[in-house]
Motif scaffolding. Structure first.
Motif, PDB file in Angstrom:
ATOM      1  N   SER A 105     -28.038 -12.766 -47.611  1.00  0.00           N
ATOM      2  CA  SER A 105     -28.122 -11.336 -47.925  1.00  0.00           C
ATOM      3  C   SER A 105     -27.293 -10.578 -46.903  1.00  0.00           C
ATOM      4  O   SER A 105     -27.108 -11.032 -45.770  1.00  0.00           O
ATOM      5  N   THR A 106     -26.799  -9.410 -47.287  1.00  0.00           N
ATOM      6  CA  THR A 106     -26.064  -8.558 -46.344  1.00  0.00           C
ATOM      7  C   THR A 106     -26.961  -7.447 -45.780  1.00  0.00           C
ATOM      8  O   THR A 106     -26.462  -6.523 -45.130  1.00  0.00           O
ATOM      9  N   ALA A 107     -28.262  -7.548 -46.046  1.00  0.00           N
ATOM     10  CA  ALA A 107     -29.194  -6.560 -45.500  1.00  0.00           C
ATOM     11  C   ALA A 107     -29.356  -6.763 -43.990  1.00  0.00           C
ATOM     12  O   ALA A 107     -29.202  -7.874 -43.483  1.00  0.00           O
ATOM     13  N   ILE A 108     -29.650  -5.665 -43.276  1.00  0.00           N
ATOM     14  CA  ILE A 108     -29.945  -5.777 -41.856  1.00  0.00           C
ATOM     15  C   ILE A 108     -31.291  -6.492 -41.716  1.00  0.00           C
ATOM     16  O   ILE A 108     -32.276  -6.086 -42.331  1.00  0.00           O
ATOM     17  N   PRO A 109     -31.383  -7.580 -40.955  1.00  0.00           N
ATOM     18  CA  PRO A 109     -32.643  -8.318 -40.825  1.00  0.00           C
ATOM     19  C   PRO A 109     -33.786  -7.418 -40.355  1.00  0.00           C
ATOM     20  O   PRO A 109     -33.592  -6.540 -39.518  1.00  0.00           O
ATOM     21  N   THR A 110     -34.956  -7.651 -40.905  1.00  0.00           N
ATOM     22  CA  THR A 110     -36.120  -6.847 -40.528  1.00  0.00           C
ATOM     23  C   THR A 110     -36.778  -7.340 -39.242  1.00  0.00           C
ATOM     24  O   THR A 110     -37.463  -6.571 -38.569  1.00  0.00           O
TER      25      THR A 110
END
Length: 291
Positions: free
Chosen positions: A93-98
């Motif tokens: 995923s290209t989401a910022i890691p939580t």
């Protein structure tokens, strides 16, 4: 209370022959407990500072990761694909890691990626290997400082609790010593801030006060028995007429009929308990509109 007891020792220790829990011993215990409490309280301020440092370092890392994602999107596309794998972006995923651990790992991966691909850096946006390294180290240092602070706080809490326990032990020990040399009604108990144990105790505060309106102009009050009570004192305040509570009458029973009240007014009632030792604190006040 411990200070009152120490002051009593200063005055009467020699006369009473106190040998174990002396003024010097008690004051040393007071100082240790005071220092322990103060030191532990100071760690709370330190913890706030340490948490703030972690939040700032993490926020800076998030800003960098967003900027790096914007730069890499131009080369690898908006959505994750195999070409993103070399950047170290996790979870397909290209989401910022939580999770902060994953953000730190990603920052390290980007450090290696931009070191290997320096032409992919965009210095104007602060997206460089050097920046990734600095941000990782800043967050790592801040987290380690918080961890060490938490450990220190825990140790100071243990020290405080131990000092308080020793102080309570000394206070109880002094009471036991005094009981051996003072009559239960000896007024010198008061010099230690203590009530002579032979005196009767004041009654407990009346509880469960309830009010019921019985028109016209009557309120019925009742309450639970308060141990050691000889009689009760009933107080009333008519809102808008009385500036404060006023004593109305005494009752030996646990209920009272309050007549001749102004209809439509709000009335507050409280009750205290009395015996030969004195009077309790007033009960919790209740209020009612007179019918």
């Amino acid at each position: 209370m411990a200070t009152d007891m120490a002051n009593g020792l200063h005055e009467l220790e020699t006369a009473l022959g106190i040998k174990q829990n002396t003024e010097a011993v008690l004051r040393a215990a007071i100082d240790a407990a005071s220092t322990g409490r103060s030191d532990y309280a100071g760690t709370k301020s330190d913890k706030k500072t340490q948490n703030g440092a972690v939040r700032r370092a993490d926020a800076n890392m998030r800003v960098f990761l967003k900027a790096a994602r914007a730069v890499l999107t131009q080369r690898h596309g908006y959505y994750w694909n195999l070409s993103w794998e070399e950047t170290g972006w996790p979870d397909r995923s290209t989401a910022i890691p939580t999770l902060v651990a994953k953000r730190m790992h990603l920052c390290t991966s980007l450090d290696m990626y931009f070191t290997k691909n320096p032409t992919h850096e965009v210095a104007e946006m602060g997206v460089t290997a050097a920046k990734a390294k600095v941000l990782f180290e800043a967050l790592a240092v801040a987290r380690e400082g918080r961890r060490e602070g938490s450990t220190a706080s825990g140790q100071k809490k243990i020290t405080r609790n131990a000092a308080m326990k020793r102080l309570r032990m000394r206070m109880r020990g002094l009471v036991s010593e005094l009981a051996l040399v003072l009559d239960p009604l000896d007024p010198r108990w008061n010099a230690f801030g203590l009530v002579p144990p032979g005196l009767p105790k004041r009654p407990e505060v009346p509880a469960k006060l309830t009010l019921t309106a019985n028109p016209p102009g009557v309120v019925e009050a009742s309450w639970a028995h308060a141990p050691r009570t000889k009689h009760y004192r009933v107080f009333i305040q008519i809102i808008g007429e009385d500036a404060e509570f006023r004593h109305l009458f005494n009752r030996e029973a646990r209920d009272a009929r309050i007549p001749d009240l102004p209809i439509g007014k709000t009335v507050k009632v409280c009750v205290s308990a009395v015996n030969d030792a004195g009077e309790s604190q007033p009960s919790e006040a209740r209020e009612i509109v007179v019918g």
